[in-house]
Design an enzyme around this catalytic site. Structure first.
Site, PDB file in Angstrom:
ATOM      1  CG  ASN A   8      -1.869   1.031   1.824  1.00 46.16           C
ATOM      2  OD1 ASN A   8      -1.546   2.131   0.517  1.00 46.16           O
ATOM      3  ND2 ASN A   8      -1.742   1.469   3.010  1.00 46.16           N
ATOM      4  CE  LYS A  10       0.539   3.192   5.227  1.00 43.91           C
ATOM      5  NZ  LYS A  10      -0.007   3.654   6.523  1.00 43.91           N
ATOM      6  CG  HIS A  93      -6.224   1.640   5.251  1.00 42.04           C
ATOM      7  ND1 HIS A  93      -5.345   2.640   6.432  1.00 42.04           N
ATOM      8  CD2 HIS A  93      -5.386   0.494   4.824  1.00 42.04           C
ATOM      9  CE1 HIS A  93      -4.481   2.285   6.380  1.00 42.04           C
ATOM     10  NE2 HIS A  93      -4.138   1.081   5.875  1.00 42.04           N
ATOM     11  CD  GLU A  95      -3.019   5.398   6.927  1.00 42.00           C
ATOM     12  OE1 GLU A  95      -2.724   5.486   5.718  1.00 42.00           O
ATOM     13  OE2 GLU A  95      -1.867   4.971   7.435  1.00 42.00           O
ATOM     14  CD  GLU A 165      -4.291  -3.014   7.333  1.00 40.32           C
ATOM     15  OE1 GLU A 165      -3.250  -3.781   6.699  1.00 40.32           O
ATOM     16  OE2 GLU A 165      -4.637  -2.236   7.131  1.00 40.32           O
ATOM     17  N   GLY A 171       1.449   2.116  11.201  1.00 42.39           N
ATOM     18  CA  GLY A 171       2.436   2.631  11.326  1.00 42.39           C
ATOM     19  C   GLY A 171       2.416   3.003  12.960  1.00 42.39           C
ATOM     20  CB  SER A 211       4.236  -2.411  12.512  1.00 37.22           C
ATOM     21  OG  SER A 211       3.765  -1.100  12.578  1.00 37.22           O
TER      22      SER A 211
END
Ligand code: PEP
Length: 246
Positions: A8, A10, A93, A95, A165, A171, A211
């Site tokens: 990904n 991003k 996701h 985010e 996730e 992250g 991560s």
């Protein structure tokens, strides 16, 4: 079955930088036996189309609109993404849930739109740190999965990959331990098989993400029920990502 490795990107790299990335990445993975997918900004789709069409690497979007078309400035629809040659889209996701106020209902709508144009879906689900510490991980996963998959037919599940996730692991450099991932995978399988009356658990494809890097990925791919990895930060380095893919 071949494992999946999804990168990904991003909102990182320009299309030109992505071209240089592929110059480094592609020669390193000639022998790869994994299903590699890049989830890219839409600005990179034309490069992906040109450079990946002669390989078995696929690419997808990081998000799509829940609407079909019309006055939604800034949005990109499922049919646009499909027409650019994409194989799949990420949906839900953490985010996009957080920054773009995606709701559970809009995630469900996005999945329906994607499947309608034959785009595969990588549906991200995961618990917060608070939910884990208060033993509400399964409840949180159930809430997310039940609404996201509402109204789908059992035979559509083969076009959906679930990415587990944990939000607190994305992250942050923190990861759950093997037992925690195993238990979340079992929870996801039982939640989905209860809703769809599936007897064969193994039909459900589940990835782990959060991560992952070159040094820690092996312990996660070895976990029973984990069909591959969703990699964020570490996929931006072509050498590291190629090592994970290999
Ligand atoms: C992600 O973006 O889905 C992700 C897992 O990111 P990272 O690997 O950087 O935690």
């Amino acid at each position: 079955m071949k494992k999946f490795v999804v990168g990904n990107f991003k909102m990182n790299t320009t299309p030109t930088q992505f071209g240089s990335y592929l110059d480094e990445f592609l020669p390193r993975i000639r022998e790869s036996k994994t299903n590699i997918i890049f989830c890219l900004p839409a600005t990179h789709f034309h490069i992906a189309n040109q450079r990946l069409s002669t390989t078995n690497i696929k690419f997808g979007a990081q998000n799509i609109s829940s609407e079909e078309s019309g006055a939604y400035t800034g949005e990109i629809s499922s049919v646009m993404v499909k027409d650019c040659g994409a194989f799949c889209t990420l949906v839900g996701h953490s985010e996009t849930r957080r920054h773009f106020k995606e709701t559970a209902e809009s995630i469900n709508q996005k999945i329906i739109r994607a499947l309608a144009v034959n785009l595969k879906v990588i549906l991200c689900v995961g618990e917060t740190k608070y939910e884990r510490s208060t033993k509400k991980t399964k409840l949180s996963l159930k809430r997310q999965l039940d609404i996201a998959l509402k109204g789908l037919y059992e035979n559509e599940l083969k076009n959906i990959i679930i990415a587990y996730e944990p939000i607190w692991a994305i992250g942050t450099g923190k990861t759950p331990n093997v037992k925690e991932v195993e238990s979340a995978i079992t929870d996801i399988k039982s939640i989905i098989s209860d809703s769809f009356s599936i007897r064969d658990y193994d039909k459900i494809t589940i990835l782990y993400g959060g991560s992952i890097n070159e040094n820690n990925f092996t312990q996660f791919v070895k976990i029973k029920g984990v069909s591959g990895l969703l990699v964020g930060g570490a996929c931006l380095n072509p050498k590291s990502f190629a090592n994970i893919c290999k």
